[in-house]
Design a protein around this motif. Structure first.
Motif, PDB file in Angstrom:
ATOM      1  N   CYS A  49       0.873  -1.190  -0.067  1.00 43.81           N
ATOM      2  CA  CYS A  49       0.168  -0.066   0.008  1.00 43.81           C
ATOM      3  C   CYS A  49       0.810   1.200  -0.063  1.00 43.81           C
ATOM      4  O   CYS A  49       1.732   1.313   0.960  1.00 43.81           O
ATOM      5  CB  CYS A  49      -1.070   0.050   1.190  1.00 43.81           C
ATOM      6  N   GLY A  51      -0.781   4.127  -0.040  1.00 40.44           N
ATOM      7  CA  GLY A  51      -1.648   5.533   0.199  1.00 40.44           C
ATOM      8  C   GLY A  51      -2.589   6.012  -1.059  1.00 40.44           C
ATOM      9  O   GLY A  51      -3.474   6.777  -0.484  1.00 40.44           O
ATOM     10  N   GLY A  52      -2.061   5.549  -2.141  1.00 41.18           N
ATOM     11  CA  GLY A  52      -2.658   6.075  -3.402  1.00 41.18           C
ATOM     12  C   GLY A  52      -4.214   5.564  -3.466  1.00 41.18           C
ATOM     13  O   GLY A  52      -4.638   4.584  -2.766  1.00 41.18           O
ATOM     14  N   ARG A  53      -4.996   5.900  -4.379  1.00 37.78           N
ATOM     15  CA  ARG A  53      -6.326   5.603  -4.681  1.00 37.78           C
ATOM     16  C   ARG A  53      -6.538   3.944  -5.107  1.00 37.78           C
ATOM     17  O   ARG A  53      -7.315   3.283  -4.528  1.00 37.78           O
ATOM     18  CB  ARG A  53      -7.095   6.261  -5.474  1.00 37.78           C
ATOM     19  N   MET A  56      -5.348   1.825  -1.855  1.00 39.04           N
ATOM     20  CA  MET A  56      -6.160   1.901  -0.670  1.00 39.04           C
ATOM     21  C   MET A  56      -7.580   1.337  -1.373  1.00 39.04           C
ATOM     22  O   MET A  56      -8.342   0.537  -0.294  1.00 39.04           O
ATOM     23  CB  MET A  56      -6.644   3.100  -0.418  1.00 39.04           C
ATOM     24  N   ALA A  93      -1.760   6.440   5.973  1.00 37.38           N
ATOM     25  CA  ALA A  93      -2.163   5.188   5.124  1.00 37.38           C
ATOM     26  C   ALA A  93      -2.041   3.919   6.012  1.00 37.38           C
ATOM     27  O   ALA A  93      -2.943   3.281   5.547  1.00 37.38           O
ATOM     28  CB  ALA A  93      -1.193   4.995   3.866  1.00 37.38           C
ATOM     29  N   ASN A  96      -5.346   4.045   7.928  1.00 38.97           N
ATOM     30  CA  ASN A  96      -6.456   3.702   7.451  1.00 38.97           C
ATOM     31  C   ASN A  96      -6.712   2.295   7.036  1.00 38.97           C
ATOM     32  O   ASN A  96      -7.570   1.763   7.077  1.00 38.97           O
ATOM     33  CB  ASN A  96      -6.396   4.576   5.849  1.00 38.97           C
ATOM     34  N   THR A 196     -10.817   4.549  -8.234  1.00 33.07           N
ATOM     35  CA  THR A 196     -11.184   5.776  -7.509  1.00 33.07           C
ATOM     36  C   THR A 196     -12.734   5.651  -7.019  1.00 33.07           C
ATOM     37  O   THR A 196     -13.205   6.071  -6.006  1.00 33.07           O
ATOM     38  CB  THR A 196     -11.211   6.743  -8.403  1.00 33.07           C
ATOM     39  N   CYS A 199     -12.833   3.728  -3.560  1.00 37.56           N
ATOM     40  CA  CYS A 199     -12.517   4.691  -2.386  1.00 37.56           C
ATOM     41  C   CYS A 199     -13.822   5.609  -2.267  1.00 37.56           C
ATOM     42  O   CYS A 199     -13.775   5.634  -0.865  1.00 37.56           O
ATOM     43  CB  CYS A 199     -11.199   5.530  -2.945  1.00 37.56           C
ATOM     44  N   SER A 205     -10.157   7.765   2.268  1.00 38.44           N
ATOM     45  CA  SER A 205      -9.292   8.888   1.586  1.00 38.44           C
ATOM     46  C   SER A 205      -8.035   8.494   0.953  1.00 38.44           C
ATOM     47  O   SER A 205      -7.567   7.351   1.367  1.00 38.44           O
ATOM     48  CB  SER A 205      -8.811   9.909   2.816  1.00 38.44           C
ATOM     49  N   TRP A 206      -7.523   9.181   0.185  1.00 40.04           N
ATOM     50  CA  TRP A 206      -6.187   8.652  -0.629  1.00 40.04           C
ATOM     51  C   TRP A 206      -5.164   9.879  -0.797  1.00 40.04           C
ATOM     52  O   TRP A 206      -5.543  10.891  -0.410  1.00 40.04           O
ATOM     53  CB  TRP A 206      -6.273   7.927  -1.776  1.00 40.04           C
ATOM     54  N   TRP A 207      -4.116   9.475  -0.965  1.00 43.19           N
ATOM     55  CA  TRP A 207      -2.990  10.431  -1.367  1.00 43.19           C
ATOM     56  C   TRP A 207      -2.768  10.337  -2.731  1.00 43.19           C
ATOM     57  O   TRP A 207      -2.506   9.426  -3.176  1.00 43.19           O
ATOM     58  CB  TRP A 207      -1.758  10.239  -0.347  1.00 43.19           C
TER      59      TRP A 207
END
Length: 369
Positions: A49, A51-53, A56, A93, A96, A196, A199, A205-207
Motif C-alpha cells: 500500500c 496510500g494512493g487510490r 487503498m 495510510a 487507514n 477511484t 474509494c 481517503s487517499w494521497w
C-alpha cells in the motif's frame, strides 16, 4: 451487503487471483453467512500500500475477500523518503489500513541506492527488497500489488519507448515470483476510474503523488524533469486516445494479454532448448571461470527467435548483464561465425567460440584463452 458494480468486479478479480495462487477458501464454515475469524495459522496475504487510490481500494477489497475465504490479511507500506512528508503519508495510510481491519500493518523506511538505472528503477528495487524482507519475516504467502489497467497500458508504451522486441509489449504479468515470494496483480482488469469509485463508495481517503502530475492542467504538458511514467500518463496516453478516437488504455491492455501468451509459449520452447544445446560442464570449469558450454552446431540449426530468447534467458540465469546487441553478438557465434570475437559483457564477463563450443566466462578467474 449490496455491492456496487465496481466493487463486485474488484471482489471477483481478487478472489480469482487468490484462488489461482492456491489461496482459496480455508474451510467449509466460510461458505456460511455471518462473520468468521480466520484461523491463527491461516495463510497471510499482504497488500503493498502506497496510500494512493489504487492501493487503498485494493486494501478495502482485500479485507472483504480475505474474510470471505478465511485468509489473514495485512498491509505493508514503504517510505522511500524521496519527497517531503513521505513519512506522514505512510503513517496516515497505515492508520487507514488498520481501520479496515488489516493486521499486521507494517511500515518500513528504506534508503534508495542511486544507480545508473534511474531513480524510478532504484526506488522500485529498494521497495521490492524491503517488501520481500518484511513478507519473509511474517511468513506471508503472497503480496498483492495494486497495478491497474491504466498502469498496464503505460507499461506497454514505456516498453515501446525504451526497448525492442516482443517483451516490450507484454506488459506486467498477473502473477510473478521474486525470491520465492508470490506477487499478485488482481486489478489489471480494472481501470483507475473504477478504483477511484471504490474509494469514494467506501469513504476512503487517499494521497495523490505530486510527481504523477495529478492536478496539473490537462491542456499543458508535464515538465520534462518529471518521471517518464507520469508524462506517459498525463500527456502521451490521453493524446493517443484522442488521436485514435478510442480508449487506448483498454486496447493496449488487450494487446498485452495476447502478446504475453505468445511470449510465454516462446519462453517454454526456449527453456526446453537448453536440454539440447547446453553441454555438461568439465571438471575444471569452475576453476577456469567457465560458466557454460554451448554446442554451437546444434544451436545454429534452431530458429533465430528461439536462439535469441534462449540466450537471453541463459545469460540472465547466469547473472550476466547483457544488452540486446550483446545477445545478438553471442548468437552470431553460432549462426554466423567466421572467426570473429564474441561479446564482452559488463562486470568482466565474456563469450567466445572454440571449435564447435561456445564458452561463456567470468574473466576474473578465466585462465586459459
Amino acid at each position: 451487503m449490496v455491492y456496487s458494480a465496481q466493487m463486485k468486479k474488484a471482489v471477483g478479480a481478487l478472489r480469482s487471483s487468490l484462488e489461482d495462487a492456491g489461496l482459496g477458501r480455508q474451510g467449509d464454515r466460510f461458505t456460511r453467512h455471518g462473520s468468521h475469524l480466520p484461523d491463527p495459522d491461516a495463510p497471510l496475504v499482504l497488500v503493498a500500500c502506497s496510500g494512493g487510490r489504487d492501493s487503498m481500494a485494493l486494501a478495502s477489497v482485500a479485507a472483504t475477500v480475505s474474510a470471505m475465504l478465511g485468509l489473514r490479511c495485512g498491509a505493508i507500506l514503504i517510505d522511500h523518503g524521496l519527497s517531503e512528508g513521505s513519512d506522514r503519508v505512510s503513517l496516515e495510510a497505515a492508520a487507514n489500513c488498520r481501520k479496515l481491519g488489516l493486521d499486521p500493518v507494517l511500515v518500513r523506511s528504506v534508503q534508495v541506492r542511486r544507480t545508473s538505472a534511474g531513480l524510478e528503477a532504484d526506488a522500485r528495487e529498494a521497495r521490492y527488497e524491503a517488501i520481500g524482507e518484511e513478507a519473509g519475516r511474517v511468513n506471508a504467502s503472497a503480496v498483492l500489488l495494486a497495478h491497474t489497467m491504466d498502469d498496464q497500458a503505460e507499461t506497454v508504451l514505456i516498453g515501446l519507448i525504451r526497448s525492442q522486441g516482443l517483451d516490450a509489449i507484454t506488459g506486467m504479468n498477473h502473477r510473478m515470483k521474486r525470491d520465492g515470494l508470490d506477487y499478485l496483480r488482481p486489478f489489471l482488469g480494472l481501470t483507475r476510474q473504477e478504483t477511484t469509485e471504490i474509494c469514494r463508495q467506501q469513504g476512503l481517503s487517499w494521497w495523490d503523488d505530486p510527481t504523477n502530475g495529478d492536478g496539473f492542467p490537462d491542456d499543458q504538458p508535464l515538465p520534462a524533469d518529471l518521471p517518464l511514467r507520469s508524462r506517459v500518463r498525463h500527456d502521451l496516453l490521453p493524446g493517443l486516445s484522442r488521436f485514435a478516437g478510442r480508449d487506448m488504455v483498454r486496447r493496449l491492455t488487450q494487446g498485452a494479454d495476447l502478446a504475453r501468451r505468445d511470449a510465454e509459449y516462446l519462453d517454454r520452447q526456449a527453456d526446453a532448448l537448453a536440454d539440447q544445446v547446453v553441454m555438461p560442464p568439465e571438471p575444471d570449469d569452475a576453476d577456469q571461470g567457465i560458466l557454460a558450454r554451448l554446442d554451437a552446431r546444434s544451436l545454429s540449426t534452431r530458429d533465430s527467435a528461439l536462439r535469441l530468447r534462449f540466450l537471453a534467458h541463459l545469460l540472465s540465469n547466469l547473472g550476466v548483464p547483457a544488452s540486446s546487441q550483446q545477445v545478438e553478438s553471442l548468437d552470431a557465434l553460432a549462426s554466423d561465425w567466421h572467426g570473429q570475437q564474441g561479446p564482452v559483457f559488463p562486470s568482466s564477463y565474456s563469450a567466445f567460440r572454440k571449435c564447435q563450443v561456445i564458452l561463456i566466462c567470468n574473466d576474473g578467474v578465466h585462465a586459459n584463452r
